[in-house]
Design a protein around this motif. Structure first.
Motif, mmCIF file in Angstrom:
data_model
loop_
_atom_site.group_PDB
_atom_site.id
_atom_site.type_symbol
_atom_site.label_atom_id
_atom_site.label_comp_id
_atom_site.label_asym_id
_atom_site.label_seq_id
_atom_site.Cartn_x
_atom_site.Cartn_y
_atom_site.Cartn_z
ATOM 1 N N SER A 182 0.813 -1.210 0.000
ATOM 2 C CA SER A 182 0.000 0.000 0.000
ATOM 3 C C SER A 182 0.852 1.266 0.000
ATOM 4 C CB SER A 182 -0.886 -0.038 1.244
ATOM 5 O OG SER A 182 -1.234 1.250 1.632
ATOM 6 N N GLY A 183 0.386 2.268 -0.723
ATOM 7 C CA GLY A 183 1.066 3.560 -0.741
ATOM 8 C C GLY A 183 0.996 4.226 0.625
ATOM 9 N N THR A 184 -0.096 3.964 1.354
ATOM 10 C CA THR A 184 -0.250 4.539 2.694
ATOM 11 C C THR A 184 0.860 4.036 3.611
ATOM 12 O OG1 THR A 184 -2.628 4.391 2.325
ATOM 13 C CG2 THR A 184 -1.921 4.898 4.546
ATOM 14 N N ARG A 185 1.189 2.753 3.461
ATOM 15 C CA ARG A 185 2.243 2.171 4.293
ATOM 16 C C ARG A 185 3.577 2.819 3.958
ATOM 17 N NH1 ARG A 185 3.172 -3.245 6.378
ATOM 18 N NH2 ARG A 185 5.384 -3.499 6.649
ATOM 19 N N ASP A 186 3.883 2.987 2.660
ATOM 20 C CA ASP A 186 5.139 3.635 2.253
ATOM 21 C C ASP A 186 5.239 5.014 2.877
ATOM 22 O OD1 ASP A 186 5.652 1.486 0.696
ATOM 23 O OD2 ASP A 186 5.124 2.428 -1.210
ATOM 24 N N ALA A 187 4.123 5.767 2.746
ATOM 25 C CA ALA A 187 4.144 7.138 3.239
ATOM 26 C C ALA A 187 4.262 7.161 4.758
ATOM 27 C CB ALA A 187 2.877 7.862 2.804
ATOM 28 N N PHE A 188 3.609 6.208 5.421
ATOM 29 C CA PHE A 188 3.689 6.162 6.881
ATOM 30 C C PHE A 188 5.128 5.898 7.324
ATOM 31 C CE2 PHE A 188 3.589 3.735 10.859
ATOM 32 C CZ PHE A 188 2.935 4.639 11.676
ATOM 33 N N ALA A 189 5.771 4.928 6.641
ATOM 34 C CA ALA A 189 7.148 4.607 6.995
ATOM 35 C C ALA A 189 8.048 5.822 6.782
ATOM 36 C CB ALA A 189 7.633 3.426 6.162
ATOM 37 N N GLU A 190 7.812 6.519 5.691
ATOM 38 C CA GLU A 190 8.695 7.630 5.363
ATOM 39 C C GLU A 190 8.461 8.817 6.290
ATOM 40 O OE1 GLU A 190 8.750 8.410 1.163
ATOM 41 O OE2 GLU A 190 9.345 10.468 1.582
ATOM 42 N N LEU A 191 7.195 9.124 6.559
ATOM 43 C CA LEU A 191 6.900 10.356 7.299
ATOM 44 C C LEU A 191 6.933 10.159 8.805
ATOM 45 C CD1 LEU A 191 4.000 11.392 4.988
ATOM 46 C CD2 LEU A 191 6.162 12.600 5.200
ATOM 47 N N ALA A 192 6.273 9.108 9.281
ATOM 48 C CA ALA A 192 6.174 8.937 10.733
ATOM 49 C C ALA A 192 7.397 8.201 11.281
ATOM 50 C CB ALA A 192 4.896 8.188 11.072
ATOM 51 N N MET A 193 7.695 7.046 10.697
ATOM 52 C CA MET A 193 8.791 6.224 11.227
ATOM 53 C C MET A 193 10.127 6.923 11.048
ATOM 54 S SD MET A 193 7.529 3.061 12.092
ATOM 55 C CE MET A 193 8.846 1.926 11.728
ATOM 56 N N GLU A 194 10.395 7.358 9.810
ATOM 57 C CA GLU A 194 11.692 7.973 9.552
ATOM 58 C C GLU A 194 11.814 9.274 10.330
ATOM 59 O OE1 GLU A 194 12.803 8.048 5.402
ATOM 60 O OE2 GLU A 194 14.251 9.642 5.813
ATOM 61 N N GLY A 195 10.679 9.980 10.457
ATOM 62 C CA GLY A 195 10.682 11.219 11.219
ATOM 63 C C GLY A 195 11.159 10.998 12.644
ATOM 64 N N GLY A 196 10.764 9.848 13.244
ATOM 65 C CA GLY A 196 11.174 9.553 14.604
ATOM 66 C C GLY A 196 12.582 9.002 14.669
ATOM 67 N N CYS A 197 12.922 8.248 13.630
ATOM 68 C CA CYS A 197 14.206 7.566 13.559
ATOM 69 C C CYS A 197 15.355 8.584 13.481
ATOM 70 C CB CYS A 197 14.122 6.685 12.321
ATOM 71 S SG CYS A 197 15.545 5.832 11.823
ATOM 72 N N LYS A 198 15.096 9.660 12.746
ATOM 73 C CA LYS A 198 16.109 10.716 12.563
ATOM 74 C C LYS A 198 16.497 11.391 13.872
ATOM 75 C CE LYS A 198 14.045 13.308 9.476
ATOM 76 N NZ LYS A 198 13.514 13.834 8.198
ATOM 77 N N LYS A 199 15.613 11.254 14.869
ATOM 78 C CA LYS A 199 15.870 11.933 16.145
ATOM 79 C C LYS A 199 17.091 11.338 16.840
ATOM 80 C CE LYS A 199 12.570 14.783 15.774
ATOM 81 N NZ LYS A 199 11.148 14.526 15.811
ATOM 82 N N PHE A 200 17.476 10.128 16.458
ATOM 83 C CA PHE A 200 18.699 9.540 17.008
ATOM 84 C C PHE A 200 19.852 9.978 16.120
ATOM 85 C CE2 PHE A 200 15.262 6.834 18.393
ATOM 86 C CZ PHE A 200 15.554 6.646 19.732
ATOM 87 N N ASP A 201 20.747 10.768 16.704
ATOM 88 C CA ASP A 201 21.799 11.394 15.889
ATOM 89 C C ASP A 201 22.655 10.376 15.148
ATOM 90 O OD1 ASP A 201 20.948 13.850 16.618
ATOM 91 O OD2 ASP A 201 22.237 13.947 18.406
ATOM 92 N N TRP A 202 22.983 9.270 15.858
ATOM 93 C CA TRP A 202 23.905 8.326 15.215
ATOM 94 C C TRP A 202 23.236 7.608 14.046
ATOM 95 C CZ3 TRP A 202 22.914 3.061 15.329
ATOM 96 C CH2 TRP A 202 21.937 2.625 16.268
#
Lengths: 355, 433
Positions: A182-202
């Motif tokens: 699903s495109g919704t899943r792709d967008a969720f991974a990119e926007l929500a998951m990656e958005g949170g993941c980036k918060k870890f500097d390393w």
């Protein structure tokens, strides 16, 4: 005995039917627009299609809901009567898809039509969640940074929301969401998951050094049962949330809008998913929606240009337009004007970085 | 028996043993019958739950909320001075409706209020007025009272009032709810039979959506399927059963036919895409291609059931006909085929019912599509009933929930009709020896 006519009649009728069939095929030439693509964009393209056919003399466009990726395949097959004129996408076209299009002789015109918010909702029987993207990442990623603070990954140990963030309720982590196609899943991974993941500097530092590893960390959703794939049907997810007040569900904003008596959207970074917060981009998990038009068909298939004019008219995609009623979040005014003028020129998209 | 004679039991002992076993045999018999009844009861219960759920959800879709308005066909608002096709196409019927609503609720003056007010009436209502004026040109400049279809939000709200006192507001504001209640109290709002559901094609607006296009699409698709699969299937069955020699080749063909009957239907869709659309360049989304694909799918079913029907005709019939000097073909067409026909028809109807409920193969050939115009032939773009159900089930608008169930009810009634006719046909034509 009067048996023979039975068989004779049978042969005669089927022959007649076949002749009619054959004669009709010979006459057929396409006089309607053919649209394929994302199921998220489908409600909007169909709405425009219907209004367009009522306002003009053209036949109603035929809109197929094939998913973003499936739509791109059909769209990029080539130029000709049996290929689609327009495809809807709930994400931007990929470089690989653009190359496939170009190698088949298809020139693509990109039209951004609006935004769609992705919401994490739960049943109204419970309190709304207040999440950050970091919470979402920690709760749903397959591997998360070691809780002891070192720069290593461990298999996701969190069982309840309270484990993730002490401010959250002690409910078991149970999230119903769309499958990987699903495109919704792709967008969720990119926007929500990656958005949170980036918060870890390393992890963020990996983005430049090892892009694939970065993507694998940020986009991979856990498979131990906390994330439940509930199919592409968002109505089904809404019903399951009502039955299970502890679970959260992932779906498009229009479903939240229509089921506001049953479910409520979680606050993300303190922002409630509303029409306005998605439109002004303060709600972080929203994605752009596109349609892609085959340039070669614009002059050949009757109505393509008029259809685009209808789509990009204020009464359709404007702030008070009928697409907003259907749950599409309009683009900012300046951007709308710019896209509308670009569409009239029908400039083909050659390179993704160009825009 | 042997151990009875060996141990030389007395008659008395034999009777005792039998009586002992009799009790346990009866118990087993009862248990088995009980299990049978239980499994049937379970099946009936499941069907009952399904039906009550569908009928409970779907019955609402057969009525539709309408609002009574006094409409003035004002030449100035309409912007026309005569009634002909060209001016009707441009006439501003929306303005006429807005004016009528404004007169009914003069207290709504702000822009926001007016917007709310205008959203009471379906966006399809202007076309209702256009058709009325077209039919009665003398109405221009006159005033009449008409019932106009309400918007789906209004409809959902009104229908939910019977479930709870508050009702489902959803996107309906307090002010709008007040207006609706006012209209209800004065009898200017009523629920009437939803004819639109049977006369319209699909629509994004639930109150204007109907199953006509899908129903016609299903009809055309099934016509093509029947016209092709029945004669081909019966011919293949007759050849294999009556003429073909029994050798390795016919065995191979038989295995393949049985195999094809079990192939997932999506595979036929892929085949259809590759052959009919890409190679023969037939149009996408057309019932012609749908019918061809479903023909491939139903052929094995029809061939297998037709062969079974032919096998069931006793050899004595063939032998008697041969004995009277009939040729092979005369034997088949005068004697065997008429006797096997009920079985063949049953097989065909079951195959058709299967084809009627199929969606997966149609996905590949573009029949999972939004179709507004009712198809007029086998090459017009169209969709079929189960696909319509699938598309509505996936729509966000609340009012589509009941339409989904209503469409399921229509599909089920067609399936029940077809399957009942299969049973009746068999009962009526069946011959026993």
């Amino acid at each position: 005995m009067n048996k023979r006519p039975v068989a004779k009649k049978l042969v005669a009728t089927s022959l007649a039917a076949l002749t009619i069939a054959a004669s009709q095929v010979a006459l057929a030439a396409r006089d309607h627009i053919s649209i394929v693509g994302s199921s998220t964009v489908y409600p909007f393209t169909t709405t425009v299609a219907e209004r367009f056919s009522r306002a003009t003399q053209f036949k109603t466009p035929v809109v197929e809901s094939t998913g973003t990726g499936g739509g791109m395949k059909l769209f990029c097959q080539g130029v000709g009567e049996n290929t689609a004129d327009i495809t809807g996408a709930s994400r931007r076209i990929k470089q690989s898809e653009l190359e496939m299009c170009n190698s088949n002789g298809v020139d693509v015109v990109e039209v951004q039509i609006g935004f769609d918010g992705i919401v994490l909702a739960n049943s109204k029987a419970d309190q709304p969640f207040e999440l950050s993207r970091k919470d979402i990442f920690l709760a749903l990623a397959k591997e998360v940074p070691n809780p002891d603070g070192s720069a290593t990954l461990v298999a996701n140990p969190y069982k309840t929301w309270k484990d993730v963030n002490p401010a959250l309720p002690a409910h078991k982590i149970e999230v119903l969401g769309p499958p990987p196609t699903s495109g919704t899943r792709d967008a969720f991974a990119e926007l929500a998951m990656e958005g949170g993941c980036k918060k870890f500097d390393w992890i963020a530092a990996k983005k430049d050094s090892d892009k694939n590893a970065y993507k694998a960390i940020c986009h991979t959703i856990r498979e131990d049962g906390a994330y439940i794939e509930a199919g592409e049907n968002d109505n089904l997810i809404v019903n399951k949330l009502v039955a299970n007040p502890n679970a959260l569900g992932i779906f498009g904003f229009s479903f939240l809008d229509q089921n506001a008596d049953k479910v409520q959207g979680s606050l993300i970074e303190g922002n409630e998913p509303t029409f306005d917060s998605i439109a002004d981009q303060s709600y972080p998990v929203s994605r752009p929606l596109f349609i892609y038009v085959k340039k070669a068909h614009a002059d050949v298939v009757p109505g393509v240009k008029q259809f685009l004019a209808e789509f990009t008219s204020e009464r359709a995609w404007g702030e008070d337009g009928y697409l907003a009623d259907k749950g599409m979040i309009p683009l900012p005014t300046a951007k709308r004007q710019q896209v509308a003028t670009d569409v009239r020129k029908l400039n083909a998209l050659s390179n993704l970085a160009a825009k | 028996m042997t151990d009875l004679t060996q141990t030389k039991l007395t008659q008395q002992q034999v009777r005792e043993r039998i009586e002992q076993r009799l009790a346990s045999r009866h118990r087993k018999e009862k248990l088995f019958r009980g299990l049978g009844i239980a499994s049937i009861a379970f099946g009936v219960l499941a069907v009952l739950i399904l039906f009550t759920d569908i009928i409970g959800k779907g019955s609402g879709a057969f009525v539709q909320t309408a609002i009574e308005l006094r409409v003035h066909y004002d030449e100035q608002v309409l912007g026309i001075d005569k009634v002909d096709d060209e001016s009707l196409a441009w006439a501003n019927f929306t303005g006429v409706i807005r004016q009528a609503l404004q007169q009914r609720f003069p207290q709504a003056t702000s822009r926001g209020d007016k917007r709310e007010l205008n959203s009471l009436i379906s966006t399809g209502a202007p076309f209702t007025l256009r058709d009325r004026l077209k039919a009665n040109p003398e109405l221009l400049g006159q005033t009449e009272t008409v019932w106009l279809t309400a918007d789906d939000d209004v409809d959902t709200f009104v229908k939910s009032l019977s479930d709870s006192a508050e009702g489902f507001r959803g996107r309906t504001s307090d002010q709008k709810a007040g207006w609706i209640e006012q209209l209800m109290d004065s009898g200017e709002l009523k629920k009437r039979f939803n004819t639109t559901f049977f006369t319209n094609g699909d629509s994004r607006e639930p109150e204007q959506a109907g199953i006509r296009a899908a129903l016609m699409g299903s009809l055309f698709t099934l016509l093509v399927t029947l016209a092709l699969s029945f004669p081909i299937g019966v011919a293949a069955a007759i050849y294999l059963e009556e003429y073909a020699p029994k050798n390795r080749w016919t065995d191979l063909i038989e295995v393949n036919i049985n195999n094809l009957a079990a192939v997932p239907s999506i595979v036929f869709g892929l085949l259809g895409l590759a052959i009919f659309i890409n190679f023969f360049e037939l149009p996408r989304s057309a019932p012609l291609v749908g019918g061809l694909v479903l023909t491939l799918m139903t052929l094995p079913t029809i061939i297998i059931s037709s062969r079974a029907a032919l096998k069931a005709v006793p050899p004595s019939i063939r032998e008697a006909a041969m004995g009277m000097g009939a040729s092979r073909m005369q034997v088949v067409f005068h004697h065997v085929l008429p006797l096997a026909m009920p079985g063949m028809l049953t097989g065909a109807i079951i195959g058709m019912a299967q084809a009627l409920g199929e969606t997966a193969p149609l996905l590949m050939i573009g029949m999972v599509a939004f179709i507004v115009d009712v198809p007029g032939g086998i090459t017009d773009p169209s969709t079929v009933l189960p696909v319509q159900i699938f598309l509505w089930a996936d729509s966000p608008e609340r009012a589509f929930v009941e339409r989904t169930s209503a469409a399921i009810m229509v599909l089920l009634s067609f399936l029940i009709l077809m399957n009942t006719s299969a049973v009746l046909l068999r009962k009526k034509l069946e011959r026993r020896w």
